[in-house]
Structures are given as C-alpha cells and as structure tokens.
Design a protein around this motif. Structure first.
Motif, mmCIF file in Angstrom:
data_model
loop_
_atom_site.group_PDB
_atom_site.id
_atom_site.type_symbol
_atom_site.label_atom_id
_atom_site.label_comp_id
_atom_site.label_asym_id
_atom_site.label_seq_id
_atom_site.Cartn_x
_atom_site.Cartn_y
_atom_site.Cartn_z
ATOM 1 N N PHE A 93 -5.313 -15.970 6.858
ATOM 2 C CA PHE A 93 -3.872 -16.236 6.845
ATOM 3 C C PHE A 93 -3.094 -14.996 6.394
ATOM 4 O O PHE A 93 -2.174 -14.537 7.095
ATOM 5 C CB PHE A 93 -3.578 -17.423 5.924
ATOM 6 C CG PHE A 93 -2.132 -17.609 5.608
ATOM 7 C CD1 PHE A 93 -1.199 -17.809 6.622
ATOM 8 C CD2 PHE A 93 -1.684 -17.577 4.285
ATOM 9 C CE1 PHE A 93 0.152 -17.972 6.328
ATOM 10 C CE2 PHE A 93 -0.344 -17.738 3.989
ATOM 11 C CZ PHE A 93 0.577 -17.929 5.006
ATOM 12 N N LEU A 94 -3.485 -14.437 5.274
ATOM 13 C CA LEU A 94 -2.752 -13.264 4.764
ATOM 14 C C LEU A 94 -2.887 -12.075 5.707
ATOM 15 O O LEU A 94 -1.976 -11.262 5.844
ATOM 16 C CB LEU A 94 -3.242 -12.899 3.359
ATOM 17 C CG LEU A 94 -2.946 -13.923 2.257
ATOM 18 C CD1 LEU A 94 -3.304 -13.365 0.891
ATOM 19 C CD2 LEU A 94 -1.479 -14.358 2.283
ATOM 20 N N LEU A 97 -0.297 -12.021 8.231
ATOM 21 C CA LEU A 97 1.026 -11.632 7.727
ATOM 22 C C LEU A 97 1.186 -10.120 7.654
ATOM 23 O O LEU A 97 2.258 -9.618 7.340
ATOM 24 C CB LEU A 97 1.261 -12.243 6.336
ATOM 25 C CG LEU A 97 1.237 -13.772 6.246
ATOM 26 C CD1 LEU A 97 1.697 -14.229 4.862
ATOM 27 C CD2 LEU A 97 2.111 -14.404 7.318
ATOM 28 N N LEU A 99 -0.609 -7.988 5.668
ATOM 29 C CA LEU A 99 -0.841 -7.391 4.350
ATOM 30 C C LEU A 99 -2.069 -6.497 4.349
ATOM 31 O O LEU A 99 -2.973 -6.666 5.171
ATOM 32 C CB LEU A 99 -0.996 -8.511 3.316
ATOM 33 C CG LEU A 99 0.289 -9.325 3.099
ATOM 34 C CD1 LEU A 99 -0.010 -10.681 2.497
ATOM 35 C CD2 LEU A 99 1.257 -8.543 2.216
ATOM 36 N N PRO A 118 -5.097 -30.450 0.830
ATOM 37 C CA PRO A 118 -3.957 -30.606 1.748
ATOM 38 C C PRO A 118 -3.283 -29.272 2.057
ATOM 39 O O PRO A 118 -2.978 -28.987 3.222
ATOM 40 C CB PRO A 118 -3.002 -31.515 0.954
ATOM 41 C CG PRO A 118 -3.868 -32.250 0.005
ATOM 42 C CD PRO A 118 -4.996 -31.340 -0.340
ATOM 43 N N THR A 119 -3.080 -28.465 1.053
ATOM 44 C CA THR A 119 -2.437 -27.166 1.274
ATOM 45 C C THR A 119 -3.323 -26.285 2.145
ATOM 46 O O THR A 119 -2.829 -25.565 3.028
ATOM 47 C CB THR A 119 -2.156 -26.475 -0.078
ATOM 48 O OG1 THR A 119 -1.271 -27.296 -0.833
ATOM 49 C CG2 THR A 119 -1.525 -25.105 0.127
ATOM 50 N N ALA A 122 -2.928 -27.322 5.660
ATOM 51 C CA ALA A 122 -1.620 -26.898 6.185
ATOM 52 C C ALA A 122 -1.651 -25.417 6.533
ATOM 53 O O ALA A 122 -1.136 -25.000 7.580
ATOM 54 C CB ALA A 122 -0.535 -27.183 5.152
ATOM 55 N N ALA A 125 -3.545 -24.898 9.726
ATOM 56 C CA ALA A 125 -2.726 -25.228 10.897
ATOM 57 C C ALA A 125 -1.729 -24.107 11.182
ATOM 58 O O ALA A 125 -1.539 -23.694 12.336
ATOM 59 C CB ALA A 125 -1.986 -26.543 10.662
ATOM 60 N N LEU A 126 -1.130 -23.602 10.131
ATOM 61 C CA LEU A 126 -0.167 -22.512 10.280
ATOM 62 C C LEU A 126 -0.839 -21.267 10.851
ATOM 63 O O LEU A 126 -0.291 -20.595 11.739
ATOM 64 C CB LEU A 126 0.467 -22.220 8.919
ATOM 65 C CG LEU A 126 1.429 -21.031 8.830
ATOM 66 C CD1 LEU A 126 2.518 -21.122 9.879
ATOM 67 C CD2 LEU A 126 2.030 -20.958 7.429
ATOM 68 N N GLN A 129 -1.309 -21.644 14.504
ATOM 69 C CA GLN A 129 -0.051 -21.462 15.234
ATOM 70 C C GLN A 129 0.331 -19.984 15.306
ATOM 71 O O GLN A 129 0.799 -19.498 16.344
ATOM 72 C CB GLN A 129 1.076 -22.260 14.556
ATOM 73 C CG GLN A 129 0.908 -23.773 14.643
ATOM 74 C CD GLN A 129 0.920 -24.284 16.078
ATOM 75 O OE1 GLN A 129 1.560 -23.704 16.952
ATOM 76 N NE2 GLN A 129 0.174 -25.357 16.327
ATOM 77 N N LEU A 130 0.119 -19.291 14.217
ATOM 78 C CA LEU A 130 0.454 -17.861 14.200
ATOM 79 C C LEU A 130 -0.383 -17.087 15.213
ATOM 80 O O LEU A 130 0.100 -16.153 15.855
ATOM 81 C CB LEU A 130 0.245 -17.275 12.797
ATOM 82 C CG LEU A 130 1.309 -17.583 11.741
ATOM 83 C CD1 LEU A 130 0.916 -16.984 10.400
ATOM 84 C CD2 LEU A 130 2.669 -17.042 12.173
ATOM 85 N N ARG A 133 1.151 -17.102 18.561
ATOM 86 C CA ARG A 133 2.528 -16.603 18.677
ATOM 87 C C ARG A 133 2.598 -15.140 18.271
ATOM 88 O O ARG A 133 3.057 -14.803 17.178
ATOM 89 C CB ARG A 133 3.455 -17.429 17.782
ATOM 90 C CG ARG A 133 3.661 -18.856 18.270
ATOM 91 C CD ARG A 133 4.372 -19.669 17.197
ATOM 92 N NE ARG A 133 4.978 -20.890 17.687
ATOM 93 C CZ ARG A 133 4.315 -22.013 17.905
ATOM 94 N NH1 ARG A 133 3.013 -22.072 17.698
ATOM 95 N NH2 ARG A 133 4.948 -23.067 18.355
ATOM 96 N N LEU A 136 6.047 -13.856 16.964
ATOM 97 C CA LEU A 136 6.343 -14.239 15.583
ATOM 98 C C LEU A 136 5.543 -13.374 14.611
ATOM 99 O O LEU A 136 6.071 -12.865 13.617
ATOM 100 C CB LEU A 136 5.999 -15.720 15.394
ATOM 101 C CG LEU A 136 6.068 -16.287 13.975
ATOM 102 C CD1 LEU A 136 7.413 -16.006 13.328
ATOM 103 C CD2 LEU A 136 5.792 -17.791 13.990
ATOM 104 N N GLN A 139 7.022 -9.996 14.171
ATOM 105 C CA GLN A 139 8.206 -10.014 13.317
ATOM 106 C C GLN A 139 7.819 -10.017 11.838
ATOM 107 O O GLN A 139 8.405 -9.316 11.017
ATOM 108 C CB GLN A 139 9.037 -11.270 13.609
ATOM 109 C CG GLN A 139 9.793 -11.203 14.922
ATOM 110 C CD GLN A 139 11.192 -11.792 14.789
ATOM 111 O OE1 GLN A 139 11.527 -12.374 13.764
ATOM 112 N NE2 GLN A 139 12.011 -11.609 15.814
ATOM 113 N N LEU A 140 6.834 -10.814 11.511
ATOM 114 C CA LEU A 140 6.395 -10.909 10.123
ATOM 115 C C LEU A 140 5.800 -9.597 9.644
ATOM 116 O O LEU A 140 6.091 -9.122 8.557
ATOM 117 C CB LEU A 140 5.357 -12.024 9.988
ATOM 118 C CG LEU A 140 5.861 -13.433 10.291
ATOM 119 C CD1 LEU A 140 4.703 -14.405 10.304
ATOM 120 C CD2 LEU A 140 6.910 -13.842 9.279
#
Lengths: 145, 145
Positions: A93-94, A97, A99, A118-119, A122, A125-126, A129-130, A133, A136, A139-140
């Motif tokens: 995930f990071l 982004l 990093l 749960p986190t 989530a 899932a994020l 999606q990233l 895309r 997106l 942009q990040l």
DNA sequence: CTTTCGAATTAGGCATACCTAATTTAATTA
DNA sequence: TAATTAAATTAGGTATGCCTAATTCGAAAG
C-alpha cells in the motif's frame, strides 16, 4: 490491574510479533533460525533472544531445544504468516503512494502491530483499486516527491 | 545501549504523545486540564498522571505548579497540535474507507505514533483524492461492510 | 475559623523487554 | 581425542510506564 500490555489485533505483544516475523523470514531464507541470527535481524542481544525464545516455547508458538534449535508449531506458523501477510499488505500500500523504501520500512515496522483486521481489509481493497488506476496513482506520487 | 525507547517521528515517546493529545483536548473543551481529568481520559491512575506531568514540566512541554494546575508551553502547544493534526488526518482517512468509529478509534490510537511525515503527507493527498471520487469511495466502503 | 472531602502527591512496587558479563555447550580444527 | 572458539545460556541489572496505599493540600461548607 497489573500492567497495560501492548497487544495487537492478533492477540500477541508487539515484541512477540517482531520475533515471529523475523523467525519466519529466517526459516524461509535459510531453512532454520538460530538465536544469533534472530538477534542480528532484530538488532538486539543474543541473551534477549534466548529469553524470548524460551517464552515462545512456553506459549507453544514454537518448540525449542536448548543449544539445539527451534521450529515453529502449527499455531506459531499460522500466526507468523498472518503477521507477514499484514506486513506485506501495508508495504504494498505505501509503495503505491510513492514513498521511499526507507520510510516504508520504518512506518510499517511501527504501525503493523496496531492495524485491525477490518482496517487491513479496507487497505487491501484500496490497494487493489489503486493498482487499477494509474492516473490516480500518478497524482499521489507527484504529491509525495 | 540502555533501552530501546519507543520514539515517534515527532521525537517523543508514545506515552508523552498520548498525554499531550489528551491535555490539549481537555484545554480546548474545558479551558483547563486537571490531573483527575487527564487520568480519566487516559484510563490510568492519578498518580501516574502526576508523575508524567512533572516530567513534561521538566522537559518544558508544559508549566506545572503543584496542586495548582498546568499550561502548555509554546513548544508543548506546537507539539500537541501536530499530534492532534496527525490524529485527525488518520481518522479522516479511515473514515473514508467506511470503517466503524470503534475500529477507527482503536487503530488510530495505536498507529498514530508511528506514522512519519512523508507518509502522513501521502495519506493526506490520498484522502483529498478520495473525497473527489465518490464512485471509488463507494467501492471501498462496499468491500468493508 | 474549622472541618470535611475531593484532588494531588509521595513512596514503594511490578511487568515488559531490553542490557552486559560470566559461564556453559557443542561443533570444528589441530 | 584434545583444544579452541562460536553460539547459547544464566545471572543480575536498568528504563519506561504503569499500579496501590498512604499522605498532604486546599477549596467549600458549616
């Protein structure tokens, strides 16, 4: 109340999780995990590792024979894999982004113990999606650099 | 080496950050922060709070007069606001993922101390992008519920 | 002004998780 | 097989951050 323990969503202390994570890494990389290697990986003394390994044995997360070696039990292996999986998801995930590896390593190492299931789902899932895309993502990553 | 301290990206221990965060909250809500209220907010004993408050005074993060009261110093206020800001950003982010308030509170409370400035900025950028993309947000929230 | 009582402090401890120094074990080399 | 040496263990400490119990302070009520 005795002491406010640092417990993660997986039920173990952050220290226990760090040990299990490194032990699994070592076993995957070399086939075994010695006290001296665990100590080097965690940057702590061998004495501390001996201590913790004996505790993990008492908690049935691994089987340890003094001066001989250790193997993870089924529950130890399961837990270690969950920890490794969580670590991987957060790192992925990071990474998306934009990093740096150094920052990612540091932050994941600190935060991983505190992320609930749960986190984690989530964020997974994020992450998915990233991945789909690139605009997106671009942009990040521009915002970070 | 004496002891491997739990230090955050802001240079303070996780305990110090928790205290400053609550103290600022209390001051914002009621105009002052008493030992008894800090203890209740953190769910620890008053004795522990007295101890820490004296330490924060020694570190010049606040000024404390025994039996009287405390005020944050300029540096204490600055630090407390940074901590509160980081907390807010992380909470906002997890909120957009569709997580429950209870989970958000727990996870932010644990992870906030370990998030570096670069990661925080990246998450801020991501949060802004998520705000503009309701369709993406809907997909994520569907995955969680 | 004195009593009362909640708030704050001090004193003494405990748990976790680390350390160094000294010792013991076991594996390798001569 | 004996000597050497790396690895592991044990013993004894330390720092952080929490606790309870006992005491002290000070504000409010009588």
């Amino acid at each position: 109340m005795p002491y406010k323990k640092q417990r993660s969503a997986l039920g173990s202390s952050t220290a226990v999780e760090d040990y299990l994570e490194r032990i699994l890494e070592l076993i995957n990389a070399k086939g075994y995990a010695r006290v001296v290697d665990i100590a080097a990986a965690l940057k702590i003394s061998q004495a501390s590792v001996t201590n913790m390994v004996q505790r993990l044995d008492a908690e049935s997360l691994l089987k340890y024979e003094k001066y001989r070696g250790l193997i993870l039990t089924t529950s130890g292996k399961t837990l270690a894999r969950q920890i490794a999986h969580r670590h991987r998801l957060l790192t992925d995930f990071l990474k998306l982004l934009g990093l740096s590896d150094r920052v990612i390593y540091h932050d994941v190492e600190g935060m991983e113990h505190h992320i609930s299931l749960p986190t984690l789902r989530a964020i997974e899932a994020l992450t998915n999606q990233l991945r789909r895309r690139p605009a997106l993502r671009a942009q990040l990553q521009a915002a970070v650099v």
